[in-house]
Design a protein around this motif. Structure first.
Motif, short mmCIF file in Angstrom:
data_model
loop_
_atom_site.label_atom_id
_atom_site.label_comp_id
_atom_site.label_asym_id
_atom_site.label_seq_id
_atom_site.Cartn_x
_atom_site.Cartn_y
_atom_site.Cartn_z
N ARG A 1 40.05 19.59 137.62
CA ARG A 1 40.87 21.04 137.97
C ARG A 1 40.32 21.99 136.68
O ARG A 1 40.25 23.03 137.28
CB ARG A 1 42.27 20.88 137.86
N TYR A 2 40.32 21.72 135.69
CA TYR A 2 40.26 22.43 134.46
C TYR A 2 39.00 22.40 133.64
O TYR A 2 38.87 22.96 132.71
CB TYR A 2 41.44 22.15 133.40
N ASN A 3 37.84 21.83 134.28
CA ASN A 3 36.81 21.70 133.58
C ASN A 3 37.08 21.13 131.95
O ASN A 3 36.29 21.64 131.16
CB ASN A 3 35.95 23.20 133.47
N ASN A 4 37.65 20.26 131.95
CA ASN A 4 38.05 19.74 130.50
C ASN A 4 37.52 18.17 130.52
O ASN A 4 38.25 17.34 129.70
CB ASN A 4 39.33 19.99 130.30
N GLY A 5 36.96 17.54 131.65
CA GLY A 5 36.70 16.13 131.57
C GLY A 5 37.68 15.42 132.00
O GLY A 5 37.49 14.15 132.24
N GLN A 6 38.84 15.93 132.56
CA GLN A 6 40.05 15.07 133.09
C GLN A 6 39.86 15.20 134.89
O GLN A 6 39.82 16.51 135.15
CB GLN A 6 41.26 15.58 132.43
N ILE A 7 40.38 14.28 135.35
CA ILE A 7 40.44 14.40 136.83
C ILE A 7 41.79 13.95 137.27
O ILE A 7 42.66 13.33 136.30
CB ILE A 7 39.38 13.29 137.62
N GLU A 8 42.13 14.39 138.50
CA GLU A 8 43.46 14.16 139.20
C GLU A 8 43.29 13.58 140.35
O GLU A 8 42.43 14.20 140.96
CB GLU A 8 44.60 15.39 138.94
N ASN A 9 44.27 12.73 141.04
CA ASN A 9 44.16 12.37 142.23
C ASN A 9 44.58 13.39 143.40
O ASN A 9 45.78 14.00 143.22
CB ASN A 9 45.02 11.12 142.35
N ARG B 1 33.17 18.01 142.52
CA ARG B 1 32.20 18.73 141.74
C ARG B 1 32.72 20.32 141.72
O ARG B 1 33.54 20.79 142.62
CB ARG B 1 30.69 18.96 142.17
N GLN B 2 32.51 21.11 140.84
CA GLN B 2 32.72 22.48 140.43
C GLN B 2 31.28 23.30 140.06
O GLN B 2 30.53 22.66 139.89
CB GLN B 2 33.96 22.47 139.37
N LEU B 3 31.53 24.74 140.22
CA LEU B 3 30.31 25.24 139.88
C LEU B 3 29.85 24.97 138.55
O LEU B 3 28.46 24.81 138.38
CB LEU B 3 30.81 26.82 139.97
N PHE B 4 30.64 24.80 137.64
CA PHE B 4 29.91 24.60 136.29
C PHE B 4 30.61 23.58 135.47
O PHE B 4 30.59 23.43 134.18
CB PHE B 4 30.08 25.93 135.34
N TYR C 1 32.36 17.46 135.70
CA TYR C 1 31.99 16.59 136.64
C TYR C 1 30.85 17.20 137.61
O TYR C 1 30.29 16.20 138.45
CB TYR C 1 33.21 16.28 137.46
#
Lengths: 196, 400
Positions: free
Chosen positions: B257-265, B375-378, B381
């Motif tokens: 979500r936050y482009n901080n290397g953390q993921i959520e289900n 994936r996100q734009l930048f 992940y």
């Protein structure tokens, strides 16, 4: 860096508030507001949907005799089960001209900092296994406020001004795909200003 | 400051309540079927296992990789289908294939063309009613082919901010195609039809409606009759419902979500979006079925060689950084820095997952990849999942 910014905002706002109070002897004003939040901006032609509750408490330091310019320190919470709650603090400079003696209009802008929580438990790869991650990310806010109130209730101690407000918070760095992310508040509140 | 004495406890209670667990998790079955006809001595085995492990060790949640060529089939499963419970990927998972679905939609259109039911160079106004296309800029000039190769100049609703905000506010609402296309209504076109390239899911939304009009049937039925039944693709699903999601062995899906290397289900949110993608991204399948579809397509078992050649007639955007595009195919020719390595197929991306299928003519190899992290734009992940796909594609594309 983030911690420094938070400390800066809080210190700056309290500093301004207390300094202003000491110098001008104008009593502090207080304000509570509640309303709904949605990810929305008028200029994007987005739909106002998915409303979530938001509450804000504010302390105002008047900066002039007419009580039309103020510095506000605000603390708020936005409940959002689907996208994560947000706890935020803001410092706003507000201009509140009064027309027809009782109608108090308002515009304001400033800076804020938001802890954006996850709706679910976040996971982080530590190089060997998945572990629980940090609960929130700090996000910079650029708030803009417009309000209209009615100075209608007068007591011996002070005046109460119910008001309606629209606040657009531009969230910087929420996510690369949605940055800046507009978060709008539609608020109903009441201001209290002491006569003493 | 007395006022803060009651505000702070209230805030504490609210914050404490906010620490909930996995709001988007959903229960899905783990499928263990009969063993796939895998060649355990496949010459690509060691390299593929190494590459998958390399990227899983960097924090990719889970992946399945399948290759098929003259040496047979080989499957590598790495990481977790369900990270929280450490459930591994298995051979028999069903995964959303997102925009790979566009290749299927194009093939149905080409099948209708070969039956004389659809003219690719006709204006879409011949197939679609005025109330659908009149709010779309230049719609009266756009041909069916221009929808298929993304040269229509039409906007893409999935990158419109108003659409993205709607999804953020309504994560569990399946949007109709009519609602989605409305996000590009009454906005200017990007360029005159046929003069440039811009990838548009809105264009493929209209293409689905064109196919339905030409066939006189819902797309689900056209897909069944033109592709799934003739090829006996029994592990390919369209119009997936909640009961199927629970039963077909889908993995969980994870989003940064936050482009901080953390993921959520975000499985439930992800599946809600995927269910609404329909013709431009709504197919779910087992990887072996995807490879069987590609293999039949390349071998001329679904459409004629002339139609296949039309699919491989590439359009290049003037300033586009995206792959050149044919009809439902993406062209990848740059996996090797010293000489072109021709491969083509399609990528697919969702909120919490990414996929790719390619065919490599030089070694007659098919590759399918599915990863259950979005994936996100930048975002971090984006690089993790893209690096994994590029590594795998480069290896297969340059294998001799």
């Amino acid at each position: 860096m983030k911690l420094n910014l938070i400390i800066f905002i809080i210190s700056f706002s309290f500093g301004c508030t207390l300094t202003g109070a000491a110098q001008q002897s104008k009593p502090l004003g207080f304000d509570v507001a509640a309303g709904v939040q949605t990810y929305y901006a008028p200029f994007l032609k987005a739909d106002v949907v998915g409303l979530q509750p938001v509450v804000i408490a504010s302390v105002h330091q008047p900066l002039n005799i007419k009580n039309t310019i103020a510095l506000s320190f605000r603390l708020g919470y936005n409940k959002h089960p689907k996208q994560g709650d947000a706890l935020f603090t803001q410092v706003l400079f507000q201009y509140n001209p009064v027309i027809a003696k009782r109608i108090e209009l308002g515009i304001g802008t400033g800076i804020g900092y938001q802890f954006s929580f996850y709706p679910s438990a976040p996971l982080k790869w530590n190089g060997a296994e998945w572990v629980e991650g940090k609960a929130a990310k700090g996000v910079l806010q650029l708030p803009v406020l417009a309000s209209a109130g009615y100075r209608s209730i007068h007591t011996k101690a002070g005046n109460f001004t119910p008001y309606l407000a629209y606040q657009l918070n531009v969230l910087m760095g929420y996510t690369p795909d949605l940055s800046p992310l507009p978060s709008s508040y539609f608020l109903l509140g009441v201001k209290y200003s002491s006569k003493k | 400051m007395k006022q803060f004495r009651f505000i702070l406890p209230v805030l504490f209670l609210v914050i404490a309540q906010s620490c909930r667990k996995d709001i988007y998790s959903t229960s899905t079955a783990v499928i263990n079927g009969p063993a796939l006809p895998v060649n355990f001595d496949h010459p690509m085995k060691d390299s593929l296992v190494f590459l998958v492990k390399k990227h899983i060790d960097k924090g990719v949640t889970g992946a399945q990789v399948m290759v098929k060529n003259a040496d047979g089939l080989f499957v590598v499963n790495g990481g977790y289908a369900k990270v929280e419970s450490k459930v591994p990927f298995t051979d028999h998972i069903t995964a959303w294939i997102y925009s790979i679905s566009k290749t299927y939609l194009v093939v149905t259109a080409l099948r209708l063309k070969e039956k004389g039911l659809l003219n690719l160079d006709a204006k879409i106004s011949q197939y679609l009613s005025a109330d659908v296309i009149s709010p779309i800029a230049n719609a009266d000039k756009i041909t069916v082919r221009q929808l298929m190769n993304h040269s229509s100049g039409m906007l893409n609703h999935t990158v419109e901010p108003s659409f993205q905000l709607y999804q953020l506010n309504n994560p569990l609402t399946v949007l109709s195609l009519e609602k989605k296309i409305s996000f590009i209504y009454n906005k200017p076109a990007l360029f005159e039809p046929g003069t440039d390239f811009f990838y548009s899911n809105s264009g493929y939304t209209l293409l689905q409606w064109v196919v339905e009009k030409a066939a006189g049937k819902p797309y689900a039925q056209v897909l069944q009759e033109e592709i799934l039944q003739p090829l006996q693709l029994t592990k390919t699903y369209y119009g997936v419902n909640d009961a199927q999601i629970a039963a077909l062995g889908f993995p969980n899906y994870y989003f940064e979500r936050y482009n901080n290397g953390q993921i959520e289900n975000v499985t439930q949110w992800h599946n809600t979006i995927a269910k609404g993608l329909q013709g431009y991204g709504g197919i779910a399948a087992n990887g072996l079925d995807v490879i069987r579809f590609m293999e039949a397509l390349i071998k001329g078992q679904i459409v004629s060689s002339a139609s296949l050649q039309e699919m491989r007639t590439w359009v290049q955007g003037k300033n586009s950084t995206e792959p050149d595009y044919g009809l439902g195919f993406e062209y990848y020719g740059r996996y090797n820095k010293t000489e072109p390595t021709v491969t083509y197929g399609h990528e697919g991306d969702g909120l919490g997952g990414t996929t790719q299928v390619i065919y490599v003519p030089a070694n007659d190899t098919y590759l399918f990849i599915t990863i259950n992290a979005g994936r996100q734009l930048f975002g971090e992940y984006l690089f993790k999942t893209s690096d994994m796909k590029i590594d795998l594609c480069r290896y297969v594309a340059t294998y001799r």
